[in-house]
Design a protein around this motif. Structure first.
Motif, PDB file in Angstrom:
ATOM      1  N   ASN A   1     -14.205   5.587 -11.478  1.00 59.24           N
ATOM      2  CA  ASN A   1     -14.151   6.896 -10.731  1.00 59.24           C
ATOM      3  C   ASN A   1     -15.780   7.308 -11.002  1.00 59.24           C
ATOM      4  O   ASN A   1     -16.338   7.122 -12.377  1.00 59.24           O
ATOM      5  CB  ASN A   1     -13.495   7.793 -11.138  1.00 59.24           C
ATOM      6  N   ALA A   2     -16.179   8.003  -9.844  1.00 56.68           N
ATOM      7  CA  ALA A   2     -17.864   8.625 -10.195  1.00 56.68           C
ATOM      8  C   ALA A   2     -17.791   9.661 -11.194  1.00 56.68           C
ATOM      9  O   ALA A   2     -16.637  10.405 -11.196  1.00 56.68           O
ATOM     10  CB  ALA A   2     -18.030   9.319  -8.718  1.00 56.68           C
ATOM     11  N   GLY A   3     -18.725   9.793 -11.918  1.00 57.04           N
ATOM     12  CA  GLY A   3     -18.922  10.638 -12.917  1.00 57.04           C
ATOM     13  C   GLY A   3     -18.476   9.839 -14.414  1.00 57.04           C
ATOM     14  O   GLY A   3     -18.729  10.579 -15.430  1.00 57.04           O
TER      15      GLY A   3
ATOM     16  N   ASN B   1     -15.223   1.296   3.803  1.00 55.93           N
ATOM     17  CA  ASN B   1     -13.680   1.508   3.505  1.00 55.93           C
ATOM     18  C   ASN B   1     -13.090   1.927   2.194  1.00 55.93           C
ATOM     19  O   ASN B   1     -12.002   1.586   1.852  1.00 55.93           O
ATOM     20  CB  ASN B   1     -13.242   0.209   4.201  1.00 55.93           C
ATOM     21  N   THR B   2     -14.071   2.572   1.357  1.00 51.36           N
ATOM     22  CA  THR B   2     -13.786   2.951   0.097  1.00 51.36           C
ATOM     23  C   THR B   2     -13.974   4.519  -0.010  1.00 51.36           C
ATOM     24  O   THR B   2     -14.928   4.892   0.495  1.00 51.36           O
ATOM     25  CB  THR B   2     -14.745   2.417  -0.939  1.00 51.36           C
ATOM     26  N   TYR B   3     -12.730   5.153  -0.139  1.00 48.47           N
ATOM     27  CA  TYR B   3     -12.398   6.355   0.181  1.00 48.47           C
ATOM     28  C   TYR B   3     -12.851   7.257  -1.130  1.00 48.47           C
ATOM     29  O   TYR B   3     -12.869   8.757  -1.147  1.00 48.47           O
ATOM     30  CB  TYR B   3     -11.287   6.968   0.591  1.00 48.47           C
TER      31      TYR B   3
ATOM     32  N   PRO C   1       0.785  -1.279  -0.166  1.00 50.67           N
ATOM     33  CA  PRO C   1       0.074  -0.016   0.040  1.00 50.67           C
ATOM     34  C   PRO C   1       1.253   1.197   0.033  1.00 50.67           C
ATOM     35  O   PRO C   1       1.683   1.332   0.563  1.00 50.67           O
ATOM     36  CB  PRO C   1      -0.995  -0.145   1.109  1.00 50.67           C
ATOM     37  N   ALA C   2       0.411   2.234  -0.666  1.00 49.60           N
ATOM     38  CA  ALA C   2       1.207   3.628  -0.746  1.00 49.60           C
ATOM     39  C   ALA C   2       0.172   4.543   0.302  1.00 49.60           C
ATOM     40  O   ALA C   2      -0.664   4.097   0.527  1.00 49.60           O
ATOM     41  CB  ALA C   2       0.965   4.012  -2.407  1.00 49.60           C
ATOM     42  N   ALA C   3       0.665   5.598   0.175  1.00 48.30           N
ATOM     43  CA  ALA C   3       0.095   6.676   0.957  1.00 48.30           C
ATOM     44  C   ALA C   3      -1.227   6.922   0.660  1.00 48.30           C
ATOM     45  O   ALA C   3      -2.251   7.223   1.396  1.00 48.30           O
ATOM     46  CB  ALA C   3       0.820   7.937   1.015  1.00 48.30           C
TER      47      ALA C   3
ATOM     48  N   LYS D   1      -7.516   5.621  -2.088  1.00 52.76           N
ATOM     49  CA  LYS D   1      -7.592   7.002  -1.870  1.00 52.76           C
ATOM     50  C   LYS D   1      -7.819   7.633  -3.324  1.00 52.76           C
ATOM     51  O   LYS D   1      -8.374   8.988  -3.312  1.00 52.76           O
ATOM     52  CB  LYS D   1      -6.392   7.957  -1.072  1.00 52.76           C
ATOM     53  N   SER D   2      -7.177   7.262  -4.432  1.00 51.06           N
ATOM     54  CA  SER D   2      -7.548   7.468  -5.637  1.00 51.06           C
ATOM     55  C   SER D   2      -7.360   6.676  -6.668  1.00 51.06           C
ATOM     56  O   SER D   2      -6.840   5.537  -6.363  1.00 51.06           O
ATOM     57  CB  SER D   2      -6.314   8.671  -5.833  1.00 51.06           C
TER      58      SER D   2
END
Length: 176
Positions: free
Chosen positions: A156-158, A112-114, A42-44, A88-89
């Protein structure tokens, strides 16, 4: 004196690395994996994207390709349960494909999904049968397919609005 400071700095680094390894091992134990390869650590901003194939959205009207993305594939129970949790992205050119053994009504949540997602439910004929757009991050609300689905695509949303992906469009994918 310089050697002493260098040894103290090195000792601090080793101690910090040891603590990080212990945390990683404890995290790995929590997710039932004994070891994590360095490339998948995992990354930041959460787990690192791992390209496992490509997926194209195909227009029902013209049969042309609307958009092609790189995908991670979740086809085991463990992979499907984890999904995009802790991310996170994610780039607009990436997504996740969930593969189930048989078509049935599906229901996903965002625990737990950001990142906000579009969730596209796809039947056994690779046709999109429903879309849950702009799913709320960290929500435990059930997001049902309303119809039988054997595949689920998360972007991703959209994404669906931006590229005009709609009910009846199809998907085609390849694994690497």
């Amino acid at each position: 004196m310089k050697n002493f400071m260098w040894i103290m700095a090195l000792s601090g680094f080793v101690l910090a690395a040891s603590c990080q390894n212990q945390s990683k091992q404890e995290s790995s134990a929590d997710t039932s994996s004994a070891t994590t390869p360095p490339s998948a650590a995992p990354a930041a901003d959460g787990p690192v994207f791992k390209k496992e194939g490509q997926l194209s959205f195909i227009s029902k009207a013209k049969g042309d390709t609307i958009r092609t993305i790189d995908i991670e594939i979740a086809e085991t129970d463990e992979e499907r349960a984890k999904g995009l949790m802790d991310r996170k992205s994610m780039q607009d050119t990436q997504g996740m494909l969930f593969i189930f053994s048989a078509p049935e009504e599906q229901s996903f949540w965002m625990k737990n999904t950001y990142i906000s997602l579009d969730i596209m439910y796809v039947n056994e004929n690779f046709e999109i049968v429903s879309i849950q757009k702009y799913a709320t991050p960290l929500s435990e609300e059930s997001l049902p397919s309303f119809k039988k689905a054997q595949y689920v695509v998360e972007t991703n949303a959209g994404f669906a609005d931006k590229y005009k992906v709609a009910y009846g469009d199809k998907i085609a994918f390849t694994k690497q």
